[in-house]
Design an enzyme around this catalytic site. Structure first.
Site, PDB file in Angstrom:
ATOM      1  N   ASP A   1       0.845  -1.145   0.096  1.00  0.00           N
ATOM      2  CA  ASP A   1       0.017   0.052  -0.096  1.00  0.00           C
ATOM      3  C   ASP A   1       0.998   1.088   0.063  1.00  0.00           C
ATOM      4  O   ASP A   1       1.987   1.322   0.424  1.00  0.00           O
ATOM      5  CB  ASP A   1      -1.089   0.137   1.406  1.00  0.00           C
ATOM      6  CG  ASP A   1      -1.872  -0.961   1.273  1.00  0.00           C
ATOM      7  OD1 ASP A   1      -2.113  -1.964   0.348  1.00  0.00           O
ATOM      8  OD2 ASP A   1      -2.296  -1.622   2.250  1.00  0.00           O
ATOM      9  N   ARG A   2       0.371   2.442  -0.433  1.00  0.00           N
ATOM     10  CA  ARG A   2       1.243   3.668  -0.562  1.00  0.00           C
ATOM     11  C   ARG A   2       1.624   3.866   0.838  1.00  0.00           C
ATOM     12  O   ARG A   2       2.916   4.389   0.645  1.00  0.00           O
ATOM     13  CB  ARG A   2       0.005   4.734  -0.919  1.00  0.00           C
ATOM     14  CG  ARG A   2       0.937   5.996  -0.826  1.00  0.00           C
ATOM     15  CD  ARG A   2       0.038   7.411  -1.406  1.00  0.00           C
ATOM     16  NE  ARG A   2      -1.182   7.476  -0.811  1.00  0.00           N
ATOM     17  CZ  ARG A   2      -1.944   8.422  -0.961  1.00  0.00           C
ATOM     18  NH1 ARG A   2      -1.816   9.453  -2.099  1.00  0.00           N
ATOM     19  NH2 ARG A   2      -3.146   8.614  -0.322  1.00  0.00           N
TER      20      ARG A   2
END
Length: 249
Positions: A66-67
């Site tokens: 995830d970012r």
């Protein structure tokens, strides 16, 4: 001057853990998306990889984070390496270990969370999932590394081992267990904070509630056997993560 600026940018592409003719292993920084959305060529990990490898490169992300999740991320430099490594991931032949800082003191020293995951139809956030009976099976094991208390409250550092790779699995499971990850804007209890991030309207009050600039989840270890050899790749968390633990960096 332009050449100096370009060199400065290249130096900041990412930290390389390992590189050989077919594989590039990166310590992905928190806050960087894996795939392009909008922005310049430095705004996504895969774009930076292409800059690193040069013209004509066709890299493939073997795993994704995830970012806001930092840590070990593998990039195959050609189709054959990508196919071989993805088969290992799909066959659940890869051991992954994360570090997570969560709210509260867990009573158990270790445990396993088994809860099916699926789309959260009640959320205004399109990408949000949740625990649901008719979802995809998912299992996450955890071990307490240490419990600690700060002025902001009680916290626990966990070693987390996911046995499946569902979207947002660790974050959802720990929140469902009653111990959301510190700094999690989507599963921390108020999804409007995530919307504020997306809409670029995060306030100082939001940031104070989050405690950390990114959620405290780090992919520390990836271990697998490939082409007759055991491969172990490790990276340590970023300074802000370690400073919250009281570790001098």
């Amino acid at each position: 001057m332009a050449a100096i600026h370009a060199l400065s940018c290249m130096e900041k592409l990412f930290e390389i853990i390992h590189e050989d003719v077919g594989l590039l292993v990166i310590n992905k920084p928190a806050g960087l998306v894996c795939h392009p959305t909008k922005g310049d060529e430095y705004s996504s990990l895969i774009s930076r990889v292409r800059l690193h490898l040069g013209a004509g490169a066709q890299p493939h992300l073997v795993n994704r984070l995830d970012r806001e999740t930092s840590g070990v991320l593998l990039v195959a430099k050609d189709n054959e390496v990508a196919k071989e490594l993805r088969r290992l991931w799909e066959g659940r032949l890869v051991r992954k270990e994360y570090l997570a800082i969560v709210h509260g003191h867990l009573v158990e020293g270790q445990g396993s969370i088994e809860a099916a995951l699926g789309k959260d139809l009640e959320s205004v956030v399109a990408i949000k999932d949740r625990v649901c009976a008719d979802g995809a099976l998912a299992r996450t094991d955890f071990l307490v590394e240490r419990r600690f208390t700060k002025a902001e409250g009680k916290f626990t550092l966990l070693r987390v081992m996911p046995h499946t790779g569902r979207k947002h699995q660790i974050r959802i499971h720990l929140a469902h267990y009653g111990h959301p990850i510190v700094g999690d804007k989507l599963y921390g209890g108020d999804e409007d904070i995530y919307m504020a991030l997306v809409e670029d309207r995060l306030t100082s009050e939001h940031r104070q509630r989050l405690l950390l600039p990114h959620h405290a989840l780090h992919a520390r270890d990836v271990t697998f056997t490939w082409r007759g050899s055991e491969h172990i790749f490790r990276s340590e968390p970023e300074p802000w993560f370690q400073e919250f633990l009281g570790i001098n960096t």
